[in-house]
Design a protein around this motif. Structure first.
Motif, short mmCIF file in Angstrom:
data_model
loop_
_atom_site.label_atom_id
_atom_site.label_comp_id
_atom_site.label_asym_id
_atom_site.label_seq_id
_atom_site.Cartn_x
_atom_site.Cartn_y
_atom_site.Cartn_z
N GLY A 64 0.83 -1.20 0.00
CA GLY A 64 0.00 0.00 0.00
C GLY A 64 0.86 1.24 0.00
N GLU A 65 0.35 2.30 0.62
CA GLU A 65 1.05 3.58 0.64
C GLU A 65 1.26 4.01 2.10
N LEU A 66 2.52 3.94 2.56
CA LEU A 66 2.89 4.35 3.90
C LEU A 66 3.31 5.81 3.86
N THR A 67 2.63 6.64 4.68
CA THR A 67 2.86 8.08 4.65
C THR A 67 3.10 8.61 6.06
N ASN A 68 4.18 9.35 6.22
CA ASN A 68 4.45 10.05 7.48
C ASN A 68 3.57 11.29 7.49
N TRP A 69 2.67 11.39 8.47
CA TRP A 69 1.77 12.54 8.56
C TRP A 69 2.45 13.74 9.22
N HIS A 70 3.67 13.57 9.68
CA HIS A 70 4.44 14.65 10.32
C HIS A 70 3.69 15.26 11.50
N ILE A 71 3.07 14.37 12.27
CA ILE A 71 2.40 14.75 13.51
C ILE A 71 3.10 14.00 14.64
N GLN A 72 3.40 14.72 15.70
CA GLN A 72 3.99 14.10 16.88
C GLN A 72 3.10 14.39 18.08
N ASN A 73 2.81 13.35 18.83
CA ASN A 73 2.03 13.48 20.06
C ASN A 73 2.93 13.15 21.24
N GLN A 74 2.81 13.92 22.27
CA GLN A 74 3.51 13.64 23.53
C GLN A 74 2.44 13.20 24.52
N TYR A 75 2.62 12.04 25.13
CA TYR A 75 1.63 11.59 26.10
C TYR A 75 2.28 10.86 27.25
N GLU A 76 1.55 10.79 28.35
CA GLU A 76 2.01 10.07 29.53
C GLU A 76 1.80 8.58 29.30
N TYR A 85 9.83 0.53 30.35
CA TYR A 85 10.73 1.66 30.11
C TYR A 85 11.70 1.81 31.27
N ALA A 86 12.79 2.52 31.03
CA ALA A 86 13.79 2.76 32.08
C ALA A 86 13.13 3.47 33.26
N PRO A 87 13.63 3.23 34.46
CA PRO A 87 13.07 3.90 35.64
C PRO A 87 13.03 5.42 35.44
N GLY A 88 11.91 6.01 35.80
CA GLY A 88 11.74 7.45 35.70
C GLY A 88 11.15 7.93 34.39
N VAL A 89 11.10 7.07 33.38
CA VAL A 89 10.52 7.46 32.09
C VAL A 89 9.01 7.38 32.21
N THR A 90 8.34 8.51 31.97
CA THR A 90 6.88 8.55 32.12
C THR A 90 6.17 9.08 30.88
N SER A 91 6.91 9.61 29.90
CA SER A 91 6.25 10.14 28.71
C SER A 91 6.88 9.57 27.45
N ASN A 92 6.10 9.60 26.39
CA ASN A 92 6.47 9.03 25.11
C ASN A 92 6.15 10.03 24.00
N THR A 93 6.99 10.05 22.97
CA THR A 93 6.73 10.83 21.78
C THR A 93 6.31 9.87 20.67
N GLU A 94 5.11 10.09 20.15
CA GLU A 94 4.51 9.21 19.14
C GLU A 94 4.48 9.93 17.80
N HIS A 95 4.95 9.25 16.75
CA HIS A 95 4.96 9.77 15.39
C HIS A 95 3.83 9.09 14.62
N VAL A 96 2.98 9.89 13.98
CA VAL A 96 1.78 9.36 13.34
C VAL A 96 2.01 9.15 11.83
N PHE A 97 1.60 7.95 11.38
CA PHE A 97 1.67 7.56 9.98
C PHE A 97 0.30 7.06 9.53
N GLY A 98 0.10 7.06 8.24
CA GLY A 98 -1.05 6.41 7.64
C GLY A 98 -0.55 5.33 6.70
N PHE A 99 -1.35 4.29 6.53
CA PHE A 99 -1.03 3.24 5.55
C PHE A 99 -2.30 2.94 4.79
#
Length: 147
Positions: A64-76, A85-99
């Motif tokens: 199909g067609e994999l596309t980087n939507w160039h959206i980043q979400n920061q969440y707990e 995750y390593a001790p003390g890590v509580t947030s993640n940066t998520e990169h959004v794609f479509g397929f």
């Protein structure tokens, strides 16, 4: 123990007519989501998206067609998954794609990660997913159709 990196991908798998693939988590039955996964050392985020897509669905970018939507979400990170995750890590940066696929196809699930899948219209998908950022990505997909 090797800890997960707090950088991940979210890949909204969908058809041209906006049927969205949802997969049900093995470790949390009833939790529906799009394809997700953490970056591995040395990977570019596009490589992570392609790897996770293949691991969780059996699809490759050639299907199909994999596309980087160039959206980043920061969440707990949910408390239940912080031990990954390593001790003390509580947030993640998520990169959004479509397929995008031309039509729905059978899915080959990663048995240890997911127990079932279904194709639903985008409105239903947005209502069913447990993650707010997943919901927002699916709603964005629906808005693209209506613009």
């Amino acid at each position: 123990m090797t800890y997960k990196q707090p950088i991940s991908t979210l890949i909204v798998v969908h058809t041209s007519d906006l049927k969205v693939l949802l997969i049900e988590r093995a470790d949390r039955p009833g939790f529906w989501q799009s394809v997700t996964g953490s970056i591995e050392l040395g990977e570019q985020i596009e490589e992570t998206a392609a790897r996770e897509l293949a691991e969780e669905t059996g699809f490759t970018p050639n299907d199909g067609e994999l596309t980087n939507w160039h959206i980043q979400n920061q969440y707990e990170i949910y408390e239940t998954w912080r031990h990954r995750y390593a001790p003390g890590v509580t947030s993640n940066t998520e990169h959004v794609f479509g397929f995008k696929l031309p039509t729905t196809k059978p899915v080959t699930l990663a048995a240890k990660e997911h127990i079932s899948y279904r194709w639903v219209n985008w409105e239903t998908a947005a209502e069913v997913v447990f993650s707010p950022s997943n919901r927002e990505a699916i709603l964005l997909l629906g808005k693209k159709l209506n613009t």
